[in-house]
Enzyme design. Structure first.
Site, short mmCIF file in Angstrom:
data_model
loop_
_atom_site.label_atom_id
_atom_site.label_comp_id
_atom_site.label_asym_id
_atom_site.label_seq_id
_atom_site.Cartn_x
_atom_site.Cartn_y
_atom_site.Cartn_z
N TYR A 102 -63.04 -7.37 81.24
CA TYR A 102 -62.70 -6.40 82.29
C TYR A 102 -63.91 -6.23 83.21
O TYR A 102 -63.75 -6.07 84.43
CB TYR A 102 -62.30 -5.07 81.66
N ASN A 125 -49.89 -4.44 86.73
CA ASN A 125 -49.48 -5.77 87.14
C ASN A 125 -47.97 -5.98 86.94
O ASN A 125 -47.49 -5.93 85.82
CB ASN A 125 -50.27 -6.79 86.32
N CYS A 133 -52.71 -11.39 83.17
CA CYS A 133 -53.48 -10.24 82.71
C CYS A 133 -53.78 -10.35 81.22
O CYS A 133 -54.68 -9.69 80.72
CB CYS A 133 -52.72 -8.95 83.00
N HIS A 134 -53.06 -11.20 80.50
CA HIS A 134 -53.31 -11.31 79.07
C HIS A 134 -54.59 -12.07 78.77
O HIS A 134 -55.03 -12.12 77.64
CB HIS A 134 -52.12 -11.99 78.40
N GLU A 160 -52.49 -20.66 73.97
CA GLU A 160 -53.41 -21.31 74.92
C GLU A 160 -54.67 -21.79 74.21
O GLU A 160 -55.57 -22.32 74.84
CB GLU A 160 -53.78 -20.33 76.04
#
Length: 166
Positions: A102, A125, A133-134, A160
């Site tokens: 952040y 979002n 945003c994750h 991912e």
DNA sequence: ATAAATCACAACG
DNA sequence: CGTTGTGATTTAT
């Protein structure tokens, strides 16, 4: 504003379009999902909207598989404030499989101390997954929060190839 | 229009 | 661990 469903292995997402582009993307209510809809409303869709939706479908399914979307439909971010749009623009620069804190985002938008405000912008979002945003974690690697549920965020990151701190 | 409350953070003791 | 310093947004005057 028209709403179209997206069938995925994770359930049915709902894509909301304005005449400017994709305005919001809703997670399935339930994960096991994939329940057939009661009745197909047979919405009337313009040709351009159908093209957008095809791009959205492909992008969402790619993102769910932990792969980078090849192309995105136009995004309508007019609902957001100035600050939020700046944050969202930064989020979109995060590559698949990478993460930022952040604080990183705060610095990138010009207010290194506005870390908490960044968290607020992430929560606001409207298009998770396509605006990733994750991929934003706390400075110490903790997961933070997620509008679609923390376990969903963890699962996306895992796909991912990102390890999250316990 | 102004003030208080809220928050998906971060840094420090 | 709890506290404190932060900035934007939301809710209540």
């Amino acid at each position: 504003m028209t709403t179209l469903p997206i069938e995925t292995s994770d359930g049915v997402f709902l894509a909301h379009y304005s005449d400017a582009g994709l305005a919001a993307l809703g997670f399935p209510a339930s994960r096991a999902g994939a329940r057939p809809k009661p009745a197909a409303p047979a919405v009337k869709v313009s040709a351009s909207l159908r093209a957008w939706h095809r791009l959205t479908e492909r992008a969402v399914n790619a993102a769910l598989g932990g792969r980078a979307p090849a192309a995105l439909p136009p995004l309508d971010l007019s609902a957001g404030t100035d600050f939020q749009r700046r944050v969202w623009a930064e989020l979109r620069k995060i590559e698949t499989g990478a993460t930022r804190s952040y604080g990183d985002i705060a610095a990138a938008v010009g207010n290194p101390r506005a870390v908490r405000a960044v968290g607020g912008a992430c929560g606001a979002n409207p298009i998770p997954l396509l605006i990733p945003c994750h991929r934003v974690l706390a400075a110490d690697g903790r997961i933070g929060g997620f509008s679609g549920g923390l376990d969903r965020k963890r699962e996306l990151l895992r796909r991912e190839g990102v390890a999250v701190a316990g």
